[in-house]
Design an enzyme around this catalytic site. Structure first.
Site, PDB file in Angstrom:
ATOM      1  N   ASP A   1     -18.933  75.609 132.785  1.00  0.00           N
ATOM      2  CA  ASP A   1     -18.570  74.634 131.754  1.00  0.00           C
ATOM      3  C   ASP A   1     -18.139  73.336 132.439  1.00  0.00           C
ATOM      4  O   ASP A   1     -17.155  73.317 133.188  1.00  0.00           O
ATOM      5  CB  ASP A   1     -17.428  75.191 130.902  1.00  0.00           C
ATOM      6  CG  ASP A   1     -17.124  74.332 129.685  1.00  0.00           C
ATOM      7  OD1 ASP A   1     -17.413  73.121 129.708  1.00  0.00           O
ATOM      8  OD2 ASP A   1     -16.575  74.862 128.700  1.00  0.00           O
TER       9      ASP A   1
ATOM     10  N   ASP B   1     -23.485  70.602 128.387  1.00  0.00           N
ATOM     11  CA  ASP B   1     -22.471  70.763 129.438  1.00  0.00           C
ATOM     12  C   ASP B   1     -22.086  72.210 129.711  1.00  0.00           C
ATOM     13  O   ASP B   1     -21.068  72.480 130.345  1.00  0.00           O
ATOM     14  CB  ASP B   1     -21.214  69.950 129.097  1.00  0.00           C
ATOM     15  CG  ASP B   1     -20.588  70.351 127.771  1.00  0.00           C
ATOM     16  OD1 ASP B   1     -21.145  71.230 127.075  1.00  0.00           O
ATOM     17  OD2 ASP B   1     -19.544  69.779 127.415  1.00  0.00           O
ATOM     18  N   GLU B   2     -22.912  73.162 129.281  1.00  0.00           N
ATOM     19  CA  GLU B   2     -22.620  74.578 129.523  1.00  0.00           C
ATOM     20  C   GLU B   2     -23.898  75.343 129.863  1.00  0.00           C
ATOM     21  O   GLU B   2     -24.952  75.091 129.280  1.00  0.00           O
ATOM     22  CB  GLU B   2     -21.969  75.221 128.305  1.00  0.00           C
ATOM     23  CG  GLU B   2     -20.556  74.774 128.015  1.00  0.00           C
ATOM     24  CD  GLU B   2     -19.950  75.523 126.840  1.00  0.00           C
ATOM     25  OE1 GLU B   2     -19.308  76.557 127.072  1.00  0.00           O
ATOM     26  OE2 GLU B   2     -20.137  75.076 125.689  1.00  0.00           O
TER      27      GLU B   2
END
Length: 361
Positions: A9, A109-110
């Site tokens: 993350d 973003d993960e």
């Protein structure tokens, strides 16, 4: 064999990127805004850094409300630069993808990777891989991330969320229930405000209470499918595999050693990036109809150009030549120097194995 999954993350991703590219705003509340354009303050907050969150500023609230909450505080409000964020995300996803053939991008973003076959159940080795990923992202993009390691996607994600920013949390099977059970049930992924409210009427406050609740009771109140999910996930059970979703584009981006308009330098970079992109096309057996370039300028503005063909191609030369022509035309029109060079291909079809006449050009 027990699965081992890493969840990565990128902490406060948009705000962190802005923070790194303008060091004068570090240690201030950073609010990334999606402006509507109606008035100066109309629109909503896309995300914030952790400093702003301490004052109650969070995603989804109005920009006007965010300014009220930060009144008298050192703060900056920045319009979201989605092209920049996406280009950096693509670079980082390519870093993560190298560490396992089982990769899944969950959002900008993960991402998660399944490393079961690599580490043979050794969580110390899993920790080593996580540290290597964190270090490479830091070295290449100067960004921090939080990593969770667990026996499935659910636990790995919750592990990452539990220790932010820049955390590393490891939850082997023996530690899953001690980690889960004391937590409030709203911490369980998938339990939103409505579900939480309904669980409270059933006197279910903790994840342990949910795990011990009779399945028939859950089915009565939540329906069969969601009840099964609540029952299994509250005990840390998640059989969903890590699998890459169909891609809509393949791209690479590179930060030049120094800002430049020298086409000789940019040309060499394009050739290197094109070979990486072409290799990914070959691995996924794809052809493309469109080639695009991304130029991130010295002032961090992002510009893009594309060319679309009438038929699909699978040629490295076409990627290189098209990208170089697009960049050359762009440089002739742009006065600013270029900081980052990116290329991408998209509009995919599965390769039928037939070579097209144009692929020899």
């Amino acid at each position: 064999m027990e699965r081992v999954v890493l969840h990565i993350d990128l902490d406060y991703f948009y705000a962190q990127i802005e923070e790194i590219h303008d060091q004068s705003i570090q240690n201030k509340s950073i609010v990334i805004c999606q402006y509507s354009g109606r008035t100066e303050d109309s629109g909503a907050v896309a995300t914030t850094n952790y400093i702003a969150r301490k004052y109650g500023v969070k995603s989804g609230i109005s920009i006007k409300q965010a300014k009220q909450l930060l009144s008298g505080k050192e703060s900056v409000f920045i319009a979201a630069n989605h092209e920049l964020y996406e280009s950096i995300s693509n670079l980082i996803m390519n870093i993560i993808r190298k560490y396992s053939s089982k990769f899944e991008q969950l959002s900008i973003d993960e991402a998660c990777i399944d490393i079961t076959s690599i580490i043979d159940g050794n969580y110390e080795y899993a920790k080593d891989i996580a540290i290597k990923i964190k270090n490479e992202i830091k070295q290449e993009e100067n960004l921090i991330c939080s990593v969770g390691i667990g026996p499935n996607k659910l636990i790995a994600k919750m592990a990452a969320d539990s220790n932010k920013p820049n955390g590393l949390t490891i939850l082997p099977p023996s530690k899953v229930k001690p980690f889960l059970f004391p937590q409030n049930v709203k911490s369980l992924y998938g339990v939103g405000p409505k579900t939480h409210s309904k669980l409270k009427t059933l006197k279910i406050e903790t994840i342990e209470q949910l795990a011990k609740c009779n399945l028939d009771v859950l089915i009565k109140h939540f329906g069969h499918k969601f009840a099964i999910y609540l029952h299994l996930s509250s005990s840390g059970v998640d059989d969903e595999p890590v699998r890459e979703k169909p891609v809509d584009q393949i791209g690479r981006i590179f930060t030049l050693k120094e800002d430049t308009k020298d086409f000789t330098i940019i040309k060499q970079t394009i050739e290197t990036l094109s070979k990486d992109v072409y290799l990914q096309l070959q691995e996924q057996n794809l052809t493309f109809k469109s080639v695009g370039i991304t130029a991130i300028l010295e002032d961090m503005n992002t510009c893009q150009r594309t060319k679309t063909f009438e038929i699909s191609h699978n040629s490295l030369d076409i990627i290189i030549n098209t990208s170089q022509k697009l960049f050359l035309n762009f440089l002739n029109q742009e006065s600013k120097k270029i900081r980052r060079v990116g290329i991408k291909v998209f509009h995919f079809s599965k390769n039928t194995g037939q070579t097209k006449l144009f692929d020899f050009n």
